[in-house]
Design a protein around this motif. Structure first.
Motif, PDB file in Angstrom:
ATOM      1  N   TRP A 234       0.804  -1.234   0.000  1.00  0.00           N
ATOM      2  CA  TRP A 234       0.000   0.000   0.000  1.00  0.00           C
ATOM      3  C   TRP A 234       0.831   1.275   0.000  1.00  0.00           C
ATOM      4  CZ3 TRP A 234      -4.608  -0.464  -1.703  1.00  0.00           C
ATOM      5  CH2 TRP A 234      -5.266  -1.684  -1.560  1.00  0.00           C
ATOM      6  N   LEU A 235       2.145   1.172   0.223  1.00  0.00           N
ATOM      7  CA  LEU A 235       3.054   2.324   0.191  1.00  0.00           C
ATOM      8  C   LEU A 235       2.502   3.517   0.983  1.00  0.00           C
ATOM      9  CD1 LEU A 235       3.891   2.156  -3.630  1.00  0.00           C
ATOM     10  CD2 LEU A 235       5.152   1.091  -1.755  1.00  0.00           C
ATOM     11  N   PRO A 236       2.054   3.281   2.211  1.00  0.00           N
ATOM     12  CA  PRO A 236       1.336   4.329   2.946  1.00  0.00           C
ATOM     13  C   PRO A 236       2.196   5.519   3.369  1.00  0.00           C
ATOM     14  CG  PRO A 236       1.802   2.480   4.390  1.00  0.00           C
ATOM     15  CD  PRO A 236       2.194   2.054   2.995  1.00  0.00           C
ATOM     16  N   ILE A 237       3.490   5.355   3.438  1.00  0.00           N
ATOM     17  CA  ILE A 237       4.369   6.424   3.910  1.00  0.00           C
ATOM     18  C   ILE A 237       4.388   7.608   2.949  1.00  0.00           C
ATOM     19  CG2 ILE A 237       6.531   5.636   2.841  1.00  0.00           C
ATOM     20  CD1 ILE A 237       6.220   6.826   6.454  1.00  0.00           C
ATOM     21  N   TYR A 238       3.913   7.406   1.732  1.00  0.00           N
ATOM     22  CA  TYR A 238       3.940   8.456   0.718  1.00  0.00           C
ATOM     23  C   TYR A 238       2.618   9.212   0.574  1.00  0.00           C
ATOM     24  CZ  TYR A 238       8.025   5.752  -0.762  1.00  0.00           C
ATOM     25  OH  TYR A 238       9.222   5.073  -0.797  1.00  0.00           O
ATOM     26  N   PHE A 239       1.527   8.660   1.067  1.00  0.00           N
ATOM     27  CA  PHE A 239       0.210   9.206   0.748  1.00  0.00           C
ATOM     28  C   PHE A 239       0.051  10.676   1.153  1.00  0.00           C
ATOM     29  CE2 PHE A 239      -4.312  10.026   1.414  1.00  0.00           C
ATOM     30  CZ  PHE A 239      -4.796   9.692   0.156  1.00  0.00           C
ATOM     31  N   PHE A 240       0.320  10.981   2.402  1.00  0.00           N
ATOM     32  CA  PHE A 240       0.094  12.353   2.855  1.00  0.00           C
ATOM     33  C   PHE A 240       1.191  13.306   2.399  1.00  0.00           C
ATOM     34  CE2 PHE A 240      -2.824  10.058   5.639  1.00  0.00           C
ATOM     35  CZ  PHE A 240      -3.972  10.799   5.411  1.00  0.00           C
ATOM     36  N   THR A 241       2.325  12.773   1.973  1.00  0.00           N
ATOM     37  CA  THR A 241       3.347  13.613   1.355  1.00  0.00           C
ATOM     38  C   THR A 241       2.811  14.158   0.037  1.00  0.00           C
ATOM     39  OG1 THR A 241       5.109  12.350   2.399  1.00  0.00           O
ATOM     40  CG2 THR A 241       5.708  13.655   0.455  1.00  0.00           C
ATOM     41  N   LEU A 242       2.156  13.306  -0.729  1.00  0.00           N
ATOM     42  CA  LEU A 242       1.530  13.732  -1.981  1.00  0.00           C
ATOM     43  C   LEU A 242       0.513  14.843  -1.722  1.00  0.00           C
ATOM     44  CD1 LEU A 242       0.712  13.353  -5.029  1.00  0.00           C
ATOM     45  CD2 LEU A 242      -0.890  11.635  -4.210  1.00  0.00           C
ATOM     46  N   ILE A 243      -0.360  14.642  -0.755  1.00  0.00           N
ATOM     47  CA  ILE A 243      -1.405  15.618  -0.456  1.00  0.00           C
ATOM     48  C   ILE A 243      -0.769  16.930   0.022  1.00  0.00           C
ATOM     49  CG2 ILE A 243      -3.461  16.096   0.932  1.00  0.00           C
ATOM     50  CD1 ILE A 243      -3.685  13.724  -1.134  1.00  0.00           C
ATOM     51  N   ALA A 244       0.199  16.827   0.935  1.00  0.00           N
ATOM     52  CA  ALA A 244       0.849  18.014   1.494  1.00  0.00           C
ATOM     53  C   ALA A 244       1.490  18.864   0.404  1.00  0.00           C
ATOM     54  CB  ALA A 244       1.897  17.589   2.517  1.00  0.00           C
ATOM     55  N   ALA A 245       2.265  18.224  -0.465  1.00  0.00           N
ATOM     56  CA  ALA A 245       2.990  18.964  -1.497  1.00  0.00           C
ATOM     57  C   ALA A 245       2.051  19.522  -2.557  1.00  0.00           C
ATOM     58  CB  ALA A 245       4.036  18.064  -2.142  1.00  0.00           C
ATOM     59  N   TYR A 246       1.051  18.747  -2.944  1.00  0.00           N
ATOM     60  CA  TYR A 246       0.138  19.208  -3.993  1.00  0.00           C
ATOM     61  C   TYR A 246      -0.689  20.386  -3.491  1.00  0.00           C
ATOM     62  CZ  TYR A 246      -2.308  18.609  -8.422  1.00  0.00           C
ATOM     63  OH  TYR A 246      -2.782  18.786  -9.702  1.00  0.00           O
ATOM     64  N   LYS A 247      -1.201  20.283  -2.294  1.00  0.00           N
ATOM     65  CA  LYS A 247      -2.115  21.299  -1.763  1.00  0.00           C
ATOM     66  C   LYS A 247      -1.388  22.518  -1.194  1.00  0.00           C
ATOM     67  CE  LYS A 247      -6.128  22.804  -0.083  1.00  0.00           C
ATOM     68  NZ  LYS A 247      -7.136  23.362  -0.937  1.00  0.00           N
ATOM     69  N   TYR A 248      -0.283  22.284  -0.462  1.00  0.00           N
ATOM     70  CA  TYR A 248       0.351  23.370   0.281  1.00  0.00           C
ATOM     71  C   TYR A 248       1.758  23.719  -0.191  1.00  0.00           C
ATOM     72  CZ  TYR A 248      -3.700  22.919   3.182  1.00  0.00           C
ATOM     73  OH  TYR A 248      -4.999  22.875   3.618  1.00  0.00           O
ATOM     74  N   GLY A 249       2.232  23.066  -1.234  1.00  0.00           N
ATOM     75  CA  GLY A 249       3.507  23.449  -1.828  1.00  0.00           C
ATOM     76  C   GLY A 249       4.678  22.583  -1.393  1.00  0.00           C
ATOM     77  N   PHE A 250       5.786  22.852  -2.037  1.00  0.00           N
ATOM     78  CA  PHE A 250       6.982  22.030  -1.856  1.00  0.00           C
ATOM     79  C   PHE A 250       7.495  22.035  -0.422  1.00  0.00           C
ATOM     80  CE2 PHE A 250      11.654  21.534  -1.956  1.00  0.00           C
ATOM     81  CZ  PHE A 250      11.690  20.205  -2.339  1.00  0.00           C
ATOM     82  N   ARG A 251       7.453  23.156   0.256  1.00  0.00           N
ATOM     83  CA  ARG A 251       8.035  23.218   1.598  1.00  0.00           C
ATOM     84  C   ARG A 251       7.272  22.347   2.592  1.00  0.00           C
ATOM     85  NH1 ARG A 251       8.292  27.745  -1.130  1.00  0.00           N
ATOM     86  NH2 ARG A 251      10.312  28.708  -1.453  1.00  0.00           N
ATOM     87  N   VAL A 252       5.953  22.396   2.549  1.00  0.00           N
ATOM     88  CA  VAL A 252       5.149  21.528   3.424  1.00  0.00           C
ATOM     89  C   VAL A 252       5.364  20.074   3.013  1.00  0.00           C
ATOM     90  CG1 VAL A 252       2.817  20.928   4.180  1.00  0.00           C
ATOM     91  CG2 VAL A 252       3.439  23.330   3.891  1.00  0.00           C
ATOM     92  N   GLY A 253       5.409  19.831   1.715  1.00  0.00           N
ATOM     93  CA  GLY A 253       5.663  18.481   1.223  1.00  0.00           C
ATOM     94  C   GLY A 253       7.027  17.972   1.628  1.00  0.00           C
ATOM     95  N   LEU A 254       8.042  18.829   1.549  1.00  0.00           N
ATOM     96  CA  LEU A 254       9.397  18.420   1.906  1.00  0.00           C
ATOM     97  C   LEU A 254       9.505  18.082   3.394  1.00  0.00           C
ATOM     98  CD1 LEU A 254      12.352  18.020   1.043  1.00  0.00           C
ATOM     99  CD2 LEU A 254      12.719  20.444   1.569  1.00  0.00           C
ATOM    100  N   LEU A 255       8.939  18.920   4.242  1.00  0.00           N
ATOM    101  CA  LEU A 255       8.950  18.626   5.676  1.00  0.00           C
ATOM    102  C   LEU A 255       8.259  17.292   5.955  1.00  0.00           C
ATOM    103  CD1 LEU A 255       8.159  22.167   7.134  1.00  0.00           C
ATOM    104  CD2 LEU A 255      10.310  20.897   7.364  1.00  0.00           C
ATOM    105  N   THR A 256       7.126  17.077   5.306  1.00  0.00           N
ATOM    106  CA  THR A 256       6.385  15.824   5.473  1.00  0.00           C
ATOM    107  C   THR A 256       7.205  14.649   4.943  1.00  0.00           C
ATOM    108  OG1 THR A 256       4.318  17.062   5.208  1.00  0.00           O
ATOM    109  CG2 THR A 256       4.188  14.673   4.995  1.00  0.00           C
ATOM    110  N   ALA A 257       7.838  14.841   3.787  1.00  0.00           N
ATOM    111  CA  ALA A 257       8.629  13.784   3.151  1.00  0.00           C
ATOM    112  C   ALA A 257       9.817  13.352   3.997  1.00  0.00           C
ATOM    113  CB  ALA A 257       9.126  14.260   1.786  1.00  0.00           C
ATOM    114  N   LEU A 258      10.439  14.285   4.664  1.00  0.00           N
ATOM    115  CA  LEU A 258      11.629  13.962   5.452  1.00  0.00           C
ATOM    116  C   LEU A 258      11.295  13.487   6.861  1.00  0.00           C
ATOM    117  CD1 LEU A 258      13.958  16.897   4.339  1.00  0.00           C
ATOM    118  CD2 LEU A 258      13.988  14.525   3.536  1.00  0.00           C
ATOM    119  N   LEU A 259      10.321  14.106   7.479  1.00  0.00           N
ATOM    120  CA  LEU A 259       9.992  13.772   8.865  1.00  0.00           C
ATOM    121  C   LEU A 259       9.211  12.463   8.999  1.00  0.00           C
ATOM    122  CD1 LEU A 259       9.108  17.321  10.244  1.00  0.00           C
ATOM    123  CD2 LEU A 259      11.160  15.947  10.710  1.00  0.00           C
ATOM    124  N   SER A 260       8.310  12.189   8.071  1.00  0.00           N
ATOM    125  CA  SER A 260       7.455  10.992   8.194  1.00  0.00           C
ATOM    126  C   SER A 260       8.250   9.688   8.237  1.00  0.00           C
ATOM    127  CB  SER A 260       6.441  10.935   7.049  1.00  0.00           C
ATOM    128  OG  SER A 260       5.590  12.047   7.070  1.00  0.00           O
TER     129      SER A 260
END
Length: 169
Positions: free
Chosen positions: A45-71
Protein backbone atom coordinates in the motif's frame (compact mmCIF):
# COMPACT_ATOMS: atom_id res chain seq x y z
CA UNK A 1 -11.00 15.06 -14.88
CA UNK A 2 -10.11 18.34 -13.20
CA UNK A 3 -11.50 20.53 -10.49
CA UNK A 4 -10.60 23.98 -9.29
CA UNK A 5 -9.13 24.22 -5.83
CA UNK A 6 -7.15 26.50 -3.61
CA UNK A 7 -3.48 25.59 -3.89
CA UNK A 8 -0.80 27.22 -1.80
CA UNK A 9 2.96 27.68 -1.80
CA UNK A 10 3.70 28.29 1.86
CA UNK A 11 7.13 29.50 2.92
CA UNK A 12 9.35 28.37 5.77
CA UNK A 13 8.62 31.70 7.48
CA UNK A 14 4.93 30.89 8.01
CA UNK A 15 3.64 29.08 11.08
CA UNK A 16 1.02 27.42 8.84
CA UNK A 17 3.81 25.58 7.04
CA UNK A 18 4.79 23.77 10.22
CA UNK A 19 1.23 23.22 11.39
CA UNK A 20 0.16 21.63 8.11
CA UNK A 21 3.35 19.60 7.88
CA UNK A 22 2.74 18.31 11.42
CA UNK A 23 -0.78 17.20 10.50
CA UNK A 24 0.45 15.39 7.40
CA UNK A 25 3.30 13.75 9.31
CA UNK A 26 0.76 12.43 11.82
CA UNK A 27 -1.24 11.04 8.88
CA UNK A 28 1.91 9.43 7.52
CA UNK A 29 2.51 7.83 10.91
CA UNK A 30 -1.03 6.55 11.48
CA UNK A 31 -1.71 5.24 7.95
CA UNK A 32 1.41 3.02 7.83
CA UNK A 33 0.56 1.61 11.26
CA UNK A 34 -2.88 0.63 9.95
CA UNK A 35 -1.44 -0.85 6.77
CA UNK A 36 1.13 -2.87 8.70
CA UNK A 37 -1.72 -4.71 10.43
CA UNK A 38 -2.02 -6.84 7.28
CA UNK A 39 0.83 -8.98 5.89
CA UNK A 40 3.01 -7.02 3.44
CA UNK A 41 0.80 -3.97 4.03
CA UNK A 42 3.66 -1.52 3.77
CA UNK A 43 5.20 -2.74 0.50
CA UNK A 44 1.73 -3.24 -1.01
CA UNK A 45 0.00 0.00 0.00
CA UNK A 46 3.05 2.32 0.19
CA UNK A 47 1.34 4.33 2.95
CA UNK A 48 4.37 6.42 3.91
CA UNK A 49 3.94 8.46 0.72
CA UNK A 50 0.21 9.21 0.75
CA UNK A 51 0.09 12.35 2.86
CA UNK A 52 3.35 13.61 1.36
CA UNK A 53 1.53 13.73 -1.98
CA UNK A 54 -1.40 15.62 -0.46
CA UNK A 55 0.85 18.01 1.49
CA UNK A 56 2.99 18.96 -1.50
CA UNK A 57 0.14 19.21 -3.99
CA UNK A 58 -2.11 21.30 -1.76
CA UNK A 59 0.35 23.37 0.28
CA UNK A 60 3.51 23.45 -1.83
CA UNK A 61 6.98 22.03 -1.86
CA UNK A 62 8.04 23.22 1.60
CA UNK A 63 5.15 21.53 3.42
CA UNK A 64 5.66 18.48 1.22
CA UNK A 65 9.40 18.42 1.91
CA UNK A 66 8.95 18.63 5.68
CA UNK A 67 6.39 15.82 5.47
CA UNK A 68 8.63 13.78 3.15
CA UNK A 69 11.63 13.96 5.45
CA UNK A 70 9.99 13.77 8.87
CA UNK A 71 7.46 10.99 8.19
CA UNK A 72 9.85 8.15 7.30
CA UNK A 73 12.42 9.30 9.84
CA UNK A 74 9.94 9.40 12.73
CA UNK A 75 8.34 6.12 11.67
CA UNK A 76 11.76 4.48 11.62
CA UNK A 77 12.72 5.90 15.02
CA UNK A 78 9.38 5.11 16.68
CA UNK A 79 8.45 1.78 15.08
CA UNK A 80 11.51 0.46 13.25
CA UNK A 81 9.72 0.74 9.91
CA UNK A 82 11.02 1.57 7.49
CA UNK A 83 14.19 -0.24 8.44
CA UNK A 84 17.25 1.99 8.67
CA UNK A 85 18.82 0.14 5.72
CA UNK A 86 16.04 1.26 3.34
CA UNK A 87 15.49 4.69 4.87
CA UNK A 88 17.78 6.54 2.39
CA UNK A 89 15.83 5.21 -0.62
CA UNK A 90 12.49 6.06 1.00
CA UNK A 91 13.69 9.55 1.88
CA UNK A 92 14.79 10.08 -1.73
CA UNK A 93 11.47 8.82 -3.08
CA UNK A 94 9.51 10.94 -0.59
CA UNK A 95 11.49 14.03 -1.57
CA UNK A 96 10.99 13.29 -5.26
CA UNK A 97 7.25 12.91 -4.64
CA UNK A 98 7.12 16.25 -2.82
CA UNK A 99 8.90 17.91 -5.72
CA UNK A 100 6.84 16.25 -8.43
CA UNK A 101 3.50 16.91 -6.71
CA UNK A 102 4.31 20.55 -5.96
CA UNK A 103 5.57 21.08 -9.53
CA UNK A 104 2.45 19.54 -11.09
CA UNK A 105 0.15 21.55 -8.83
CA UNK A 106 1.96 24.79 -9.62
CA UNK A 107 1.91 24.09 -13.37
CA UNK A 108 -1.71 22.90 -13.49
CA UNK A 109 -3.10 25.39 -10.98
CA UNK A 110 -5.81 22.87 -10.14
CA UNK A 111 -6.32 19.30 -9.01
CA UNK A 112 -5.73 17.18 -12.07
CA UNK A 113 -6.33 13.43 -12.25
CA UNK A 114 -3.67 13.12 -14.96
CA UNK A 115 -1.33 15.43 -13.06
CA UNK A 116 -1.47 13.31 -9.92
CA UNK A 117 -0.77 10.20 -11.99
CA UNK A 118 2.23 11.99 -13.51
CA UNK A 119 3.57 12.92 -10.04
CA UNK A 120 3.18 9.34 -8.77
CA UNK A 121 4.85 7.79 -11.81
CA UNK A 122 7.62 10.42 -11.86
CA UNK A 123 8.68 9.84 -8.26
CA UNK A 124 8.45 6.07 -8.64
CA UNK A 125 10.46 5.91 -11.87
CA UNK A 126 13.16 8.34 -10.74
CA UNK A 127 13.15 6.85 -7.24
CA UNK A 128 13.61 3.36 -8.65
CA UNK A 129 16.72 4.49 -10.53
CA UNK A 130 18.14 6.13 -7.40
CA UNK A 131 17.30 3.09 -5.28
CA UNK A 132 19.03 0.84 -7.82
CA UNK A 133 22.12 3.05 -7.61
CA UNK A 134 22.00 2.96 -3.80
CA UNK A 135 21.45 -0.76 -3.32
CA UNK A 136 22.93 -2.16 -6.54
CA UNK A 137 20.07 -4.62 -6.94
CA UNK A 138 17.49 -4.04 -9.67
CA UNK A 139 15.04 -6.56 -8.21
CA UNK A 140 15.02 -4.70 -4.89
CA UNK A 141 14.76 -1.34 -6.66
CA UNK A 142 11.65 -2.33 -8.63
CA UNK A 143 9.85 -3.70 -5.56
CA UNK A 144 7.28 -0.88 -5.63
CA UNK A 145 6.37 -1.87 -9.18
CA UNK A 146 6.25 -5.57 -8.28
CA UNK A 147 4.25 -5.24 -5.05
CA UNK A 148 3.15 -1.63 -4.68
CA UNK A 149 0.76 -1.12 -7.59
CA UNK A 150 -2.24 -1.04 -5.20
CA UNK A 151 -0.44 1.69 -3.24
CA UNK A 152 0.28 3.70 -6.36
CA UNK A 153 -3.38 3.39 -7.35
CA UNK A 154 -4.38 4.54 -3.86
CA UNK A 155 -2.10 7.55 -4.18
CA UNK A 156 -3.50 8.41 -7.59
CA UNK A 157 -7.23 7.84 -7.05
CA UNK A 158 -7.33 8.39 -3.29
CA UNK A 159 -5.08 11.42 -3.56
CA UNK A 160 -7.33 12.93 -6.21
CA UNK A 161 -10.43 12.26 -4.11
CA UNK A 162 -8.92 13.75 -0.95
CA UNK A 163 -7.57 16.81 -2.77
CA UNK A 164 -10.97 17.31 -4.35
CA UNK A 165 -12.60 17.04 -0.92
CA UNK A 166 -10.12 19.62 0.44
CA UNK A 167 -10.61 22.03 -2.44
CA UNK A 168 -12.13 24.85 -0.37
CA UNK A 169 -9.70 24.68 2.53
Amino acid sequence: METSTKLYALSFHEVKTYLFASLFVVGNIVLPQLCHLVPAGGPTWLPIYFFTLIAAYKYGFRVGLLTALLSPTLNSLLFGMPAVAVLPAILVKSTLLAGAAAWVARRAGKVSFAGILFAVLAYQLLGTLVEWALCGNLLTAVQDFRLGVPGMLLQWVGGYALLKALRRI
